[in-house]
Structure formats: C-alpha cells, structure tokens
Enzyme design. Sequence first.
Site, PDB file in Angstrom:
ATOM      1  N   ASP A  55       8.035  47.876 -20.755  1.00 50.07           N
ATOM      2  CA  ASP A  55       6.481  47.801 -21.578  1.00 50.07           C
ATOM      3  C   ASP A  55       7.012  47.077 -23.042  1.00 50.07           C
ATOM      4  O   ASP A  55       6.290  46.720 -23.709  1.00 50.07           O
ATOM      5  CB  ASP A  55       6.064  49.086 -21.865  1.00 50.07           C
ATOM      6  CG  ASP A  55       6.679  49.917 -22.682  1.00 50.07           C
ATOM      7  OD1 ASP A  55       7.962  50.188 -22.486  1.00 50.07           O
ATOM      8  OD2 ASP A  55       6.056  50.565 -23.475  1.00 50.07           O
TER       9      ASP A  55
ATOM     10  N   ASP B 263      11.835  50.824 -16.769  1.00 50.17           N
ATOM     11  CA  ASP B 263      12.410  51.161 -18.113  1.00 50.17           C
ATOM     12  C   ASP B 263      11.590  52.745 -18.166  1.00 50.17           C
ATOM     13  O   ASP B 263      11.010  53.087 -17.366  1.00 50.17           O
ATOM     14  CB  ASP B 263      11.543  50.243 -19.053  1.00 50.17           C
ATOM     15  CG  ASP B 263      11.527  50.791 -20.381  1.00 50.17           C
ATOM     16  OD1 ASP B 263      12.764  50.998 -20.881  1.00 50.17           O
ATOM     17  OD2 ASP B 263      10.662  50.976 -21.148  1.00 50.17           O
TER      18      ASP B 263
END
Length: 624
Positions: A519, A325
């Site tokens: 996250d 990400d």
Amino acid sequence: MNKKQKKVLYRILLSLGFMIGIIIVTSYVSLNLYVEVILYLIPYVIIGYDILKKAIKGILKRQVFDENFLMAVATVGAMCLGEFREGVAVMLFYQIGELFQSVAVGKSRRNIAALMDIRPDYANMVIDGEIQKVDPDDVEIGSEIIVNPGEKVPIDGIIVEGNTTFNTSALTGESVPRDAHCGDEVISGFINMTGEIKVKTTKEFGESTVSKILDLVENSSMKKSRSENFITKFARYYTPAVCYSALALAIIPPIVLMLMGQDASWGDWIIRALTFLVISCPCALVISIPLSFFGGIGCASTKGILVKGSNYLEALASAKYIVFDKTGTLTKGVFEVTHIDPVGNYDSQQLLYYAAHVEMASSHPISLSLQKAYGQTLNRDVVHNIEEIAGHGIRGTVQGHEVYAGNEKLMHKIGIEINGHHPEGTVVYMAIDHQYAGCIVISDVVKATSQVAIKSLKDQGIKETIMLTGDSNQVAQKVAKEIGIDRVYSELLPADKVEKVEDILQNKGEKEKVAFVGDGINDAPVLSRVDIGIAMGALGSDAAIEAADIVLMDDDPAKISLAMKISLKTLRIVKENIVFALAVKFICLFLGAIGIANMWLAIFADVGVMVIAVINATRALKIR
C-alpha cells in the site's frame, strides 16, 4: 470511455443503423444486385475499414497471419459469396468484442508515468534570508530549505534547526512515527507532522530517495511480465492453417478431377472454399473470451476488487507465491493501546488517566492514541506545567502529582528503574511522583481478516506466503507468527524489497506467478516488478494504486482469496467456450470441405456458436 473507444462505439451504432435500414428497405423493395452491394459496402467500410487497413499493413510488413487478416479474408469471402449481411455482421460482432476488451483493460489502467505526481512540486528554499518556492531540481547541495507541518520533505538532507515528528510509513513501511531533532538525517518523501524544520540538503533532487524510487518503478515496469492475448496466439497458427486449407480446397480437388478426366467444377470448389473461410471465422472466440474476462472483472468490481485488465485476472489463477507488505496491508496502519501494565497502587484506568492528561497538549500520534484509549473528556484544569523533553517524552503536573511519560531514556534520565518485560511495540513508560508506575504499549494492530486471508490462500494451493517490511525483525516475526506467514524479511528499504522479489521470481517455476500486496509509495517498484501487483485502495498511496494491477478498495486482505476464486472460475468459463467453439468449428469445417455444409451451417458455425458462447460468458458476472 476514452475518445478512441467512443469513436468505435459511434461506428458500431452507425453501421448497425445502416444495416437495419438496408434490411428494412430490401424486405419491401427488390434492389439491383449492384445497388445492394454498394448499400452493404457502406456499413461494412464504416465498421471494418481499420481492420482492413491493419490486414493490408500486416501483408506489406510480411506479418500476414493475424486475427485482422483472418477477419478481413472471412468477411470479404462472405461478401463475395453474396452473403452481404453476414459479412457486415461478422465484422460488427468482432468490433463489439474488441470494444469490450478495450474498455475492460483501459477502464482503470493508466500509464506508469502518472507516478510522477508523487514528486514534490516545490521546495521552500532560503535565499538571502527570505523563503522562496522553487523547483526541487533547482536546489543545489548545501542549500537550506524550510519544511512546514503537513509538507513532504522534497530533498534528502540534515536538520539544522527545529524538532518534529515524521510520518515515514509510506516510504519505509515503518509503523511508528519517527521523532527527528537537530542533526538528524531526513529522507525525501517523509511527511512533516508537527513542527517547522530547516534542512540542509545533502543530495540533488535527481539523487534523492523519491527520485530513485520513481526510477525503480519505471525500470521495473519495463520487465513486467504480460500474458499474451489468446486470440493473437491462436490466430498465429489457426489463420494460416485455415487460409492455406481453403486455398488448397479451391485448387487441388479441381486439378485432381481434371487429371482424372472428370468435370473440374471450379465454381463449386471455390464456393466450398469461401464457405470454409466463413465457417472458420472465430467470432465465438474473439467475442466470448474477452466478454468472459470482462464479466469476471465486472463481478470483481461489484465486490470491491478492481482488476486493471484481463491478463492480470488470468495470471492470478497461476499465482503460487503471495508476497505481503506489513504496515497497512496485514496490519491496520494505525496506533492503538494494546497492553497496559500498571505497577504498585495504580490500576490500568488510572495509568491511562495520567498518561492521557499529561499528553493532552501534544498532537503526536502516540499522544492521540493514549487520549483515544482513555475515552473520556479531558479536564485541562487539572494539568499544569507541561514540558516536552526533546527525544525523551513529556513531564507535567496532573492533580498535583508530578507525571513523566516517555521512552526508556526518559526513565534513565530521571533515575527511575524499569521493571518487567513488555510485548513488542512502542512502549510509553510512566513515573508518578518519582516512582515507576508502569507502562502502556502502543502498537499497530493486525487486521481481523489477515489470519483468515492467509489460511484461505493456502487452502487454494498457494505454495508460500512471504512478508517484506521495513519494520524491526522482532515486530515482523510477531505479526508473521500470529497470522501464519511462512517466510519473513524485515528492516528492508525499497530497493531491498525489489531485490528480494527478484530472488523469488528467479526461483519460482516457469508457469508459476508471483503476486505482491502492498500500500505504500515504497511498494510501487515491487508492485510493478511482480507478475501481479495488488494494492490496498482505501488507505493506500496513489503511487501504489497506479503501479498495481489489482486494487482492493476496502483494504481487506481476505479479498485476495475471493479474487483468485473469480479468476479460476472465469478461466474455466473461457476454456469451456474455447473447447465448444473449436469443436463445432472443426466439425463444420470438415462438413464444409466435403460439400455437406452450406452457408446456413456456416452462419450457425459463426454467429450461432458466438451467441451460445456469449451466453455462457455472462455466467462470469455471477461468481460468488
């Protein structure tokens, strides 16, 4: 430790206490054989009743040959040979190894159902002009709900009253807060940051974005790949082989001797067979292998890397594709002034001065970043007539000068022409006294270790690094180029990320593993789907941490490379123990079969090899 693990520990301590007591008593007092058998059966049953129970159940279910059956046969065989201490000790050591494994795996891994904690607990529903807290499931389509600052939007809908700013990074991965006004669509999971809003719901809670993400996580976790326990695999072939070999050793040679007219010596051959079984007990493997992984996991934890099970540490060594990400993973996830472009008679500090002062009344993250970049005490006395222009920016008077700060639409609105091309990011354009004064670029900053992390991973043999993000393609490409990412997919929703990961999983090699590092809440489905899910633990969402297999507690992407190093060395130690244990076992089995090995050699092949293997396993604690 959980209750089950504590129960096993109490049994180990109780059985060990009984055994020590018996050894002390028998060293001073000569006991009758039957009394000694009964005494040793007490610690044996305490420590081994569950193994015996599982072995019996396996026999009844026609799933005979597993490690429970082998342990039962080996220890019962030792007891039948009169080696009572050996029988109890073997079962005791086995249970200690199982406890180590259980603690290592269960210490930080929880059921994926814990993700339900991210669902909104309530909705502020408007009923007959009054606000009532209700269960989100009870809110029907078309209802009006109030979302206060600091609360999550519980259900998808449209704003019918009020303006605000949303923190959407946990849900969409976008690094820039999103301004929202009357008529704009909002998604459940957004966090209201500034103003109270009234939302008219367009979906039921079961169809809302948060619910769909939770469903994705649950469905993805069912497809999660798992490394099978080595002992179970090994015992599937090893156990029947040694059991049949022992049975053949007890029956075939005496029959052959009888046919040849010689003394069959059934008793001698049965003793050889039982010795063969004791030698075959895989204590060195069942203890040293989980202990090696436990050591590797413990070593990783001291360096801020939490691994939720030995199977994930093992799988990490085979990772060939690392998917990242962007926001909060490769970048800091916070806003900083990265570029100032003053025009005319203004310098950078003056532009910051006017921007920080005109924005001083706002709690918007962009305003706060401007104030932080200015770095000096703001003088409220020099600022007057501050006015927010919805969807455009802010105007005010600073030291008698009329100042505008906002987006490109604001400049067009007041008839100011923008000059120049600016770097990617959120651009705050400035006009002072109806003259264009320049711009300030605010963007999410790449972490200092991101570039090093990508390079280290490639040096360790990673085939490809990939980035999935909800950010714009322009921003994503800039970050990827800066840190050396091989492939980029941008402007993705959570379901799109899962789809991209599915494509990667289908195209990888059979023995190659895929790891994902993220996250946000939106990363949880992907973390659950890949072979190894890695979450940023310090700033990451609870959902991502629960769904992940490995958690980096300091959010440092460079720790991924260190985790791989620990994984590779731990596996090397495991392989050393396997080769050593099996080599000694097979040599001793051969010697036992031809009658050279006695019970002392059998004990060495079992306990001695186990001790050596365990000492070697402790090296996993010292990996650097």
